[in-house]
Design a protein around this motif. Structure first.
Motif, PDB file in Angstrom:
ATOM      1  N   THR A  43       0.819  -1.214   0.000  1.00 60.43           N
ATOM      2  CA  THR A  43       0.000   0.000   0.000  1.00 60.43           C
ATOM      3  C   THR A  43       0.852   1.262   0.000  1.00 60.43           C
ATOM      4  O   THR A  43       0.318   2.368  -0.034  1.00 60.43           O
ATOM      5  CB  THR A  43      -0.930   0.016   1.226  1.00 60.43           C
ATOM      6  N   ASN A  44       2.175   1.106   0.015  1.00 62.09           N
ATOM      7  CA  ASN A  44       3.079   2.249   0.043  1.00 62.09           C
ATOM      8  C   ASN A  44       3.551   2.583  -1.371  1.00 62.09           C
ATOM      9  O   ASN A  44       3.918   1.700  -2.147  1.00 62.09           O
ATOM     10  CB  ASN A  44       4.277   1.934   0.937  1.00 62.09           C
ATOM     11  N   VAL A  45       3.556   3.858  -1.701  1.00 60.97           N
ATOM     12  CA  VAL A  45       3.906   4.281  -3.058  1.00 60.97           C
ATOM     13  C   VAL A  45       5.336   3.894  -3.425  1.00 60.97           C
ATOM     14  O   VAL A  45       5.627   3.543  -4.579  1.00 60.97           O
ATOM     15  CB  VAL A  45       3.686   5.801  -3.217  1.00 60.97           C
ATOM     16  N   ALA A  46       6.240   3.929  -2.440  1.00 60.76           N
ATOM     17  CA  ALA A  46       7.633   3.606  -2.740  1.00 60.76           C
ATOM     18  C   ALA A  46       7.787   2.136  -3.105  1.00 60.76           C
ATOM     19  O   ALA A  46       8.547   1.788  -4.021  1.00 60.76           O
ATOM     20  CB  ALA A  46       8.522   3.955  -1.542  1.00 60.76           C
ATOM     21  N   GLU A  47       7.062   1.245  -2.408  1.00 62.80           N
ATOM     22  CA  GLU A  47       7.153  -0.178  -2.728  1.00 62.80           C
ATOM     23  C   GLU A  47       6.627  -0.464  -4.122  1.00 62.80           C
ATOM     24  O   GLU A  47       7.223  -1.232  -4.888  1.00 62.80           O
ATOM     25  CB  GLU A  47       6.365  -0.983  -1.677  1.00 62.80           C
ATOM     26  N   ARG A  48       5.515   0.164  -4.474  1.00 58.94           N
ATOM     27  CA  ARG A  48       4.944  -0.101  -5.797  1.00 58.94           C
ATOM     28  C   ARG A  48       5.861   0.414  -6.900  1.00 58.94           C
ATOM     29  O   ARG A  48       6.107  -0.281  -7.897  1.00 58.94           O
ATOM     30  CB  ARG A  48       3.553   0.526  -5.908  1.00 58.94           C
ATOM     31  N   PHE A  49       6.387   1.607  -6.741  1.00 57.14           N
ATOM     32  CA  PHE A  49       7.310   2.121  -7.752  1.00 57.14           C
ATOM     33  C   PHE A  49       8.594   1.289  -7.793  1.00 57.14           C
ATOM     34  O   PHE A  49       9.178   1.106  -8.861  1.00 57.14           O
ATOM     35  CB  PHE A  49       7.647   3.590  -7.482  1.00 57.14           C
ATOM     36  N   TRP A  50       9.041   0.803  -6.648  1.00 59.07           N
ATOM     37  CA  TRP A  50      10.249  -0.027  -6.590  1.00 59.07           C
ATOM     38  C   TRP A  50      10.106  -1.240  -7.494  1.00 59.07           C
ATOM     39  O   TRP A  50      11.055  -1.644  -8.172  1.00 59.07           O
ATOM     40  CB  TRP A  50      10.470  -0.438  -5.136  1.00 59.07           C
ATOM     41  N   ARG A  51       8.908  -1.811  -7.544  1.00 60.71           N
ATOM     42  CA  ARG A  51       8.651  -2.941  -8.451  1.00 60.71           C
ATOM     43  C   ARG A  51       8.384  -2.483  -9.876  1.00 60.71           C
ATOM     44  O   ARG A  51       8.902  -3.038 -10.837  1.00 60.71           O
ATOM     45  CB  ARG A  51       7.445  -3.749  -7.954  1.00 60.71           C
ATOM     46  N   GLU A  52       7.551  -1.480 -10.015  1.00 63.21           N
ATOM     47  CA  GLU A  52       7.068  -1.103 -11.342  1.00 63.21           C
ATOM     48  C   GLU A  52       8.139  -0.447 -12.209  1.00 63.21           C
ATOM     49  O   GLU A  52       8.173  -0.646 -13.425  1.00 63.21           O
ATOM     50  CB  GLU A  52       5.863  -0.167 -11.197  1.00 63.21           C
ATOM     51  N   LEU A  53       9.011   0.335 -11.603  1.00 59.10           N
ATOM     52  CA  LEU A  53      10.022   1.049 -12.384  1.00 59.10           C
ATOM     53  C   LEU A  53      11.134   0.135 -12.890  1.00 59.10           C
ATOM     54  O   LEU A  53      11.872   0.509 -13.801  1.00 59.10           O
ATOM     55  CB  LEU A  53      10.626   2.176 -11.546  1.00 59.10           C
ATOM     56  N   ARG A  54      11.227  -1.048 -12.311  1.00 57.35           N
ATOM     57  CA  ARG A  54      12.331  -1.939 -12.706  1.00 57.35           C
ATOM     58  C   ARG A  54      12.284  -2.286 -14.189  1.00 57.35           C
ATOM     59  O   ARG A  54      13.324  -2.408 -14.852  1.00 57.35           O
ATOM     60  CB  ARG A  54      12.293  -3.217 -11.849  1.00 57.35           C
ATOM     61  N   VAL A  55      11.090  -2.439 -14.737  1.00 62.29           N
ATOM     62  CA  VAL A  55      10.974  -2.842 -16.142  1.00 62.29           C
ATOM     63  C   VAL A  55      11.429  -1.736 -17.094  1.00 62.29           C
ATOM     64  O   VAL A  55      11.787  -2.022 -18.241  1.00 62.29           O
ATOM     65  CB  VAL A  55       9.528  -3.268 -16.459  1.00 62.29           C
ATOM     66  N   ASP A  56      11.458  -0.488 -16.635  1.00 69.99           N
ATOM     67  CA  ASP A  56      11.858   0.602 -17.524  1.00 69.99           C
ATOM     68  C   ASP A  56      13.317   0.491 -17.963  1.00 69.99           C
ATOM     69  O   ASP A  56      13.714   1.097 -18.959  1.00 69.99           O
ATOM     70  CB  ASP A  56      11.635   1.957 -16.841  1.00 69.99           C
TER      71      ASP A  56
END
Length: 374
Positions: free
Chosen positions: A333-346
């Motif tokens: 539920t934390n924005v940093a955790e979600r971006f930590w996963r999601e940005l990896r593919v970039d």
């Protein structure tokens, strides 16, 4: 920020961000998706670079960058529900534009770009999918991997050898198309990236887009736009991460002091701010050069540079911010955790960081250092 950027920021704050946790937990509803599409159209923030007569906004690249930057502030790729289409469709015939582009920009269908293959990832020259002439058109044979939107697309934009690289528009319901794998990925985006097989798929002469042999030029322009878009969204992600983490570091106290007063917290935030500012300036400069009509090969190289720098910087930023949040940062539920996963593919899709480095190095050799840097 221009008016389109302001509208996009309000849209992200009011429509997308409230859906993030529900989307992460797989509970976003059809009503939420319909709201995203409806509000995006009403607020005129959909279809960015596409011409107004086709249903787009006709923005400059700078305007588009500023809107994409705002979309990047939200997680779970909720902005993927905003009506749009790949730039390739703008090069279609009047009939192709009526059949595919205009409905896509109205939010009535999705397109999917099918280029990657098992043995042709970052190097598209290894493509093995073939297009063979038959009596009334073409027969396509091959298998495409990681086809984003492939599970919901109405039409596939397929790169095949005819025998030179050529793009084809293939309706998803054409006989001979099958999904052979739908792998789960690290992020929880709303659409998949399945493996699609084309087995003796027959299409007419009118399926060719951009002319026989025109695939490389169209694809280079597609890559440049996609890479600049990744840079824009990465800048938005860093903005959101730094805003929320700075607010937390100011409010959070440990050992009788705010944690932002400790160098172990303050310095990572400062480094992230420098990364975000530098990446944004680079991305905006690429957009400006595209608007000014700079040599497309120079724009392509500089878009690769922007994608390389921002994707790497955004990953560093997400990791730093997650650490600052501590245990709270490791929750979904934390924005940093979600971006930590999601940005990896970039750092992988639309060309890995390693491929971007090769593109930039070759540009230094072929275009000259000053043209690439200044």
């Amino acid at each position: 920020m221009n008016s389109a950027g302001e509208r996009a920021r309000a849209f992200v704050d009011e429509v997308l961000i409230p859906c993030e946790v529900q989307a992460e937990l797989g509970r976003i509803s059809a009503d939420d998706v319909a709201l995203i599409r409806r509000e995006a159209l009403a607020r005129e923030i959909s279809g960015g670079l596409h011409a107004r007569e086709h249903g787009g906004q006709g923005w400059t690249h700078v305007e588009w960058f500023l809107v994409e930057e705002q979309f990047g502030r939200s997680t779970n790729a909720l902005s993927w529900h905003v009506p749009t289409a790949y730039n390739v469709l703008a090069h279609g015939s009047p009939e192709q534009i009526e059949r595919w582009l205009k409905p896509a920009l109205r939010g009535e269908l999705h397109d999917a770009y099918a280029v990657t293959e098992e043995h042709a990832g970052s190097d598209p020259s290894g493509i093995a999918t073939t297009a063979t002439r038959v009596a009334d058109g073409w027969r396509l044979d091959g298998e495409k991997w990681f086809v984003t939107y492939g599970d919901v697309a109405a039409v596939f934009i397929v790169m095949a050898l005819a025998p030179s690289p050529t793009l084809f528009l293939v309706p998803a319901d054409t006989p001979g198309i099958s999904v052979v794998d739908d792998p789960p990925f690290t992020h929880t985006y709303p659409h998949g990236h399945p493996t699609i097989r084309f087995d003796g798929v027959l299409v007419g002469e009118d399926a060719v887009i951009g002319g026989v042999g025109g695939g490389d030029d169209l694809q280079r322009a597609w890559f440049a736009e996609e890479r600049l878009g990744i840079a824009a969204r990465g800048c938005g992600a860093m903005l959101r991460l730094i805003e929320e983490t700075t607010a937390w570091a100011i409010a959070r106290e440990q050992g009788g002091a705010r944690i932002i007063d400790h160098q172990g917290v303050a310095f990572p935030l400062a480094d992230s701010a420098a990364d975000a500012a530098a990446g944004r300036l680079l991305g905006l400069e690429v957009a400006r050069l595209a608007d000014a009509g700079e040599d497309p090969k120079v724009v392509h190289a500089k878009a690769s540079m922007a994608k390389l720098f921002v994707s790497e910087a955004a990953n560093r930023c997400a990791d730093r911010c997650l650490q600052i949040w501590g245990g709270r940062g490791y929750t979904r539920t934390n924005v940093a955790e979600r971006f930590w996963r999601e940005l990896r593919v970039d750092r992988i899709w639309e060309g890995t960081s390693e491929i971007q480095r090769l593109i930039v190095a070759r540009a230094l050799e072929r275009r000259g250092v000053q043209r690439v840097l200044w």
